[in-house]
Design a protein around this motif. Structure first.
Motif, PDB file in Angstrom:
ATOM      1  N   THR A 111     -35.524  15.278 -19.298  1.00  0.00           N
ATOM      2  CA  THR A 111     -35.390  15.517 -17.853  1.00  0.00           C
ATOM      3  C   THR A 111     -35.266  14.214 -17.060  1.00  0.00           C
ATOM      4  O   THR A 111     -35.142  14.252 -15.839  1.00  0.00           O
ATOM      5  CB  THR A 111     -36.596  16.301 -17.293  1.00  0.00           C
ATOM      6  OG1 THR A 111     -37.766  15.494 -17.428  1.00  0.00           O
ATOM      7  CG2 THR A 111     -36.778  17.617 -18.009  1.00  0.00           C
TER       8      THR A 111
ATOM      9  N   SER B  84     -28.814  29.807 -27.038  1.00  0.00           N
ATOM     10  CA  SER B  84     -29.472  31.059 -27.416  1.00  0.00           C
ATOM     11  C   SER B  84     -28.529  32.212 -27.123  1.00  0.00           C
ATOM     12  O   SER B  84     -27.747  32.149 -26.158  1.00  0.00           O
ATOM     13  CB  SER B  84     -30.745  31.265 -26.590  1.00  0.00           C
ATOM     14  OG  SER B  84     -31.259  32.569 -26.796  1.00  0.00           O
TER      15      SER B  84
ATOM     16  N   LYS C  79     -29.295  28.915 -20.470  1.00  0.00           N
ATOM     17  CA  LYS C  79     -28.510  28.876 -21.711  1.00  0.00           C
ATOM     18  C   LYS C  79     -27.049  29.253 -21.446  1.00  0.00           C
ATOM     19  O   LYS C  79     -26.145  28.679 -22.070  1.00  0.00           O
ATOM     20  CB  LYS C  79     -29.150  29.789 -22.769  1.00  0.00           C
ATOM     21  CG  LYS C  79     -30.537  29.318 -23.247  1.00  0.00           C
ATOM     22  CD  LYS C  79     -30.519  27.935 -23.880  1.00  0.00           C
ATOM     23  CE  LYS C  79     -31.826  27.607 -24.597  1.00  0.00           C
ATOM     24  NZ  LYS C  79     -31.832  26.261 -25.202  1.00  0.00           N
TER      25      LYS C  79
HETATM   26  N1  LIG Z   1     -37.569  29.888 -31.434  1.00  0.00           N
HETATM   27  C1  LIG Z   1     -36.619  30.767 -31.116  1.00  0.00           C
HETATM   28  O1  LIG Z   1     -36.700  31.971 -31.463  1.00  0.00           O
HETATM   29  C2  LIG Z   1     -35.410  30.331 -30.341  1.00  0.00           C
HETATM   30  C3  LIG Z   1     -34.411  31.275 -30.091  1.00  0.00           C
HETATM   31  C4  LIG Z   1     -33.263  30.895 -29.401  1.00  0.00           C
HETATM   32  C5  LIG Z   1     -33.108  29.581 -28.994  1.00  0.00           C
HETATM   33  N2  LIG Z   1     -34.099  28.672 -29.236  1.00  0.00           N
HETATM   34  C6  LIG Z   1     -33.880  27.290 -28.782  1.00  0.00           C
HETATM   35  O2  LIG Z   1     -34.145  26.396 -29.835  1.00  0.00           O
HETATM   36  C7  LIG Z   1     -34.580  25.126 -29.329  1.00  0.00           C
HETATM   37  C8  LIG Z   1     -35.875  24.710 -30.015  1.00  0.00           C
HETATM   38  O3  LIG Z   1     -36.831  25.716 -29.781  1.00  0.00           O
HETATM   39  P1  LIG Z   1     -38.209  25.847 -30.586  1.00  0.00           P
HETATM   40  O4  LIG Z   1     -38.317  27.264 -30.974  1.00  0.00           O
HETATM   41  O5  LIG Z   1     -38.320  24.785 -31.606  1.00  0.00           O
HETATM   42  O6  LIG Z   1     -39.226  25.589 -29.375  1.00  0.00           O
HETATM   43  P2  LIG Z   1     -40.672  24.913 -29.340  1.00  0.00           P
HETATM   44  O7  LIG Z   1     -41.357  25.141 -30.619  1.00  0.00           O
HETATM   45  O8  LIG Z   1     -41.279  25.399 -28.074  1.00  0.00           O
HETATM   46  O9  LIG Z   1     -40.338  23.350 -29.208  1.00  0.00           O
HETATM   47  C9  LIG Z   1     -39.693  22.885 -28.044  1.00  0.00           C
HETATM   48  C10 LIG Z   1     -39.361  21.434 -28.250  1.00  0.00           C
HETATM   49  O10 LIG Z   1     -38.667  20.962 -27.079  1.00  0.00           O
HETATM   50  C11 LIG Z   1     -39.319  19.777 -26.658  1.00  0.00           C
HETATM   51  N3  LIG Z   1     -39.181  19.550 -25.232  1.00  0.00           N
HETATM   52  C12 LIG Z   1     -39.492  20.395 -24.210  1.00  0.00           C
HETATM   53  N4  LIG Z   1     -39.271  19.788 -23.040  1.00  0.00           N
HETATM   54  C13 LIG Z   1     -38.812  18.541 -23.327  1.00  0.00           C
HETATM   55  C14 LIG Z   1     -38.426  17.430 -22.537  1.00  0.00           C
HETATM   56  N5  LIG Z   1     -38.449  17.474 -21.195  1.00  0.00           N
HETATM   57  N6  LIG Z   1     -37.992  16.313 -23.155  1.00  0.00           N
HETATM   58  C15 LIG Z   1     -37.966  16.252 -24.500  1.00  0.00           C
HETATM   59  N7  LIG Z   1     -38.345  17.260 -25.312  1.00  0.00           N
HETATM   60  C16 LIG Z   1     -38.767  18.387 -24.711  1.00  0.00           C
HETATM   61  C17 LIG Z   1     -40.775  19.963 -27.040  1.00  0.00           C
HETATM   62  O11 LIG Z   1     -41.411  18.722 -27.036  1.00  0.00           O
HETATM   63  P3  LIG Z   1     -43.033  18.552 -26.900  1.00  0.00           P
HETATM   64  O12 LIG Z   1     -43.548  18.696 -28.292  1.00  0.00           O
HETATM   65  O13 LIG Z   1     -43.187  17.205 -26.294  1.00  0.00           O
HETATM   66  O14 LIG Z   1     -43.507  19.652 -25.982  1.00  0.00           O
HETATM   67  C18 LIG Z   1     -40.605  20.570 -28.417  1.00  0.00           C
HETATM   68  O15 LIG Z   1     -40.331  19.574 -29.375  1.00  0.00           O
HETATM   69  C19 LIG Z   1     -34.734  25.323 -27.814  1.00  0.00           C
HETATM   70  O16 LIG Z   1     -33.588  24.813 -27.152  1.00  0.00           O
HETATM   71  C20 LIG Z   1     -34.808  26.842 -27.661  1.00  0.00           C
HETATM   72  O17 LIG Z   1     -34.381  27.292 -26.390  1.00  0.00           O
HETATM   73  C21 LIG Z   1     -35.238  29.015 -29.900  1.00  0.00           C
END
Ligand SMILES: NC(=O)c1ccc[n+]([C@@H]2O[C@H](COP(=O)([O-])OP(=O)(O)OC[C@H]3O[C@@H](n4cnc5c(N)ncnc54)[C@H](OP(=O)(O)O)[C@@H]3O)[C@@H](O)[C@H]2O)c1
Length: 231
Positions: A56, A137, A157
């Motif tokens: 950000t 997503s 998204k």
């Molecule tokens: N899990 C699902 O079912 C799913 C489905 C569709 C799409 N997605 C997409 O997949 C991607 C990864 O999701 P995830 O499931 O791994 O989510 P997660 O477990 O919540 O992890 C989110 C990651 O994003 C990082 N993040 C958040 N804000 C940030 C910022 N301002 N600057 C840098 N890093 C930041 C977090 O860092 P911190 O550790 O510092 O908080 C964390 O490493 C996302 O784009 C999500 O929208 C996930």
């Protein structure tokens, strides 16, 4: 071996991207908000280098680009993302949508990939891979939206899908391949324990999609199993 930069690399899908590319011998540049506290990331062996990155912040992206100046990057994985604060809620309707949080989600999910990609373009231009993959997503698909709700996440998204299409068009003359990916419903902090698949399966799928892409595929939207998704 190629070099990949992964954002949001300290947990969830980002951490798994790091683990798998490192295991395959790639050089992995791992961007995360707090490298000092990223214990799981530090425990990964191989050619892995952690860097502070808040997607950000223009200053944070510029600082990263400065640290990496002159270093070729073959693949950028814009993975960092946010769905909502607090416990998982599937029905975030009009009344429950907080507009400050809406803006924060757009900052992270939509403007974040724009900011990081623009800042790292010199490194990406220096690489041979010339690929940008943004984890979007299927909730960003307007065609697939039958359930409504989750205004902020869906809008963020859908908007990053539009950003990616612009990347694909503007960078096509330079041979770039820029795509958006749906990772599946994955058991991470965001996806919850009830989700369909593990991060291992999701990332394996997305990596195999990326490995098959050519510039002719740029601008497209793929499921983690390679199926094309509608806008
Ligand atoms: N899990 C699902 O079912 C799913 C489905 C569709 C799409 N997605 C997409 O997949 C991607 C990864 O999701 P995830 O499931 O791994 O989510 P997660 O477990 O919540 O992890 C989110 C990651 O994003 C990082 N993040 C958040 N804000 C940030 C910022 N301002 N600057 C840098 N890093 C930041 C977090 O860092 P911190 O550790 O510092 O908080 C964390 O490493 C996302 O784009 C999500 O929208 C996930």
């Amino acid at each position: 071996m190629p070099t990949v930069l992964v954002t949001g690399a300290a947990r969830g899908l980002g951490l798994e991207f790091v683990r798998q590319y490192a295991a395959d011998g790639w050089t992995v540049l791992a961007g995360c908000r707090n490298p000092q506290g990223a214990e799981a990331l530090s425990a990964i062996g191989g050619d892995v280098h952690a860097y502070p990155l808040d997607v950000t912040s223009d200053e944070s992206c510029a600082a990263l680009a400065g640290m990496l100046a002159g270093r070729p990057i073959d693949l950028l994985v814009n993975n960092a993302g946010m769905a909502r604060r607090g416990p998982r809620r599937t029905n975030v309707g009009l009344a429950e949508t907080d507009t400050a949080e809406f803006a924060e989600i757009l900052q992270i999910n939509t403007i974040g990939p724009f900011r990081v990609t623009r800042a790292l373009l010199p490194c990406l231009r220096a690489g041979k891979g010339r690929m940008v993959a943004t984890v979007s997503s299927r909730m960003g698909s307007i065609a697939l939206n039958v359930g409504g709700s989750s205004y902020a996440y869906r809008a963020s998204k859908a908007a990053v899908n539009a950003v990616n299409k612009c990347f694909a068009i503007e960078l096509a003359p330079e041979g770039f391949t820029c795509v958006v990916l749906h990772p599946g419903w994955v058991r991470t902090d965001m996806g919850s324990a009830e989700a369909d698949i593990d991060a291992d399966e999701s990332v394996r799928g997305m990596r195999s999609v990326l490995a098959r892409l050519t510039p002719a595929d740029s601008g497209n939207f793929y499921n983690y199993d390679g199926a094309p998704l509608p806008w």
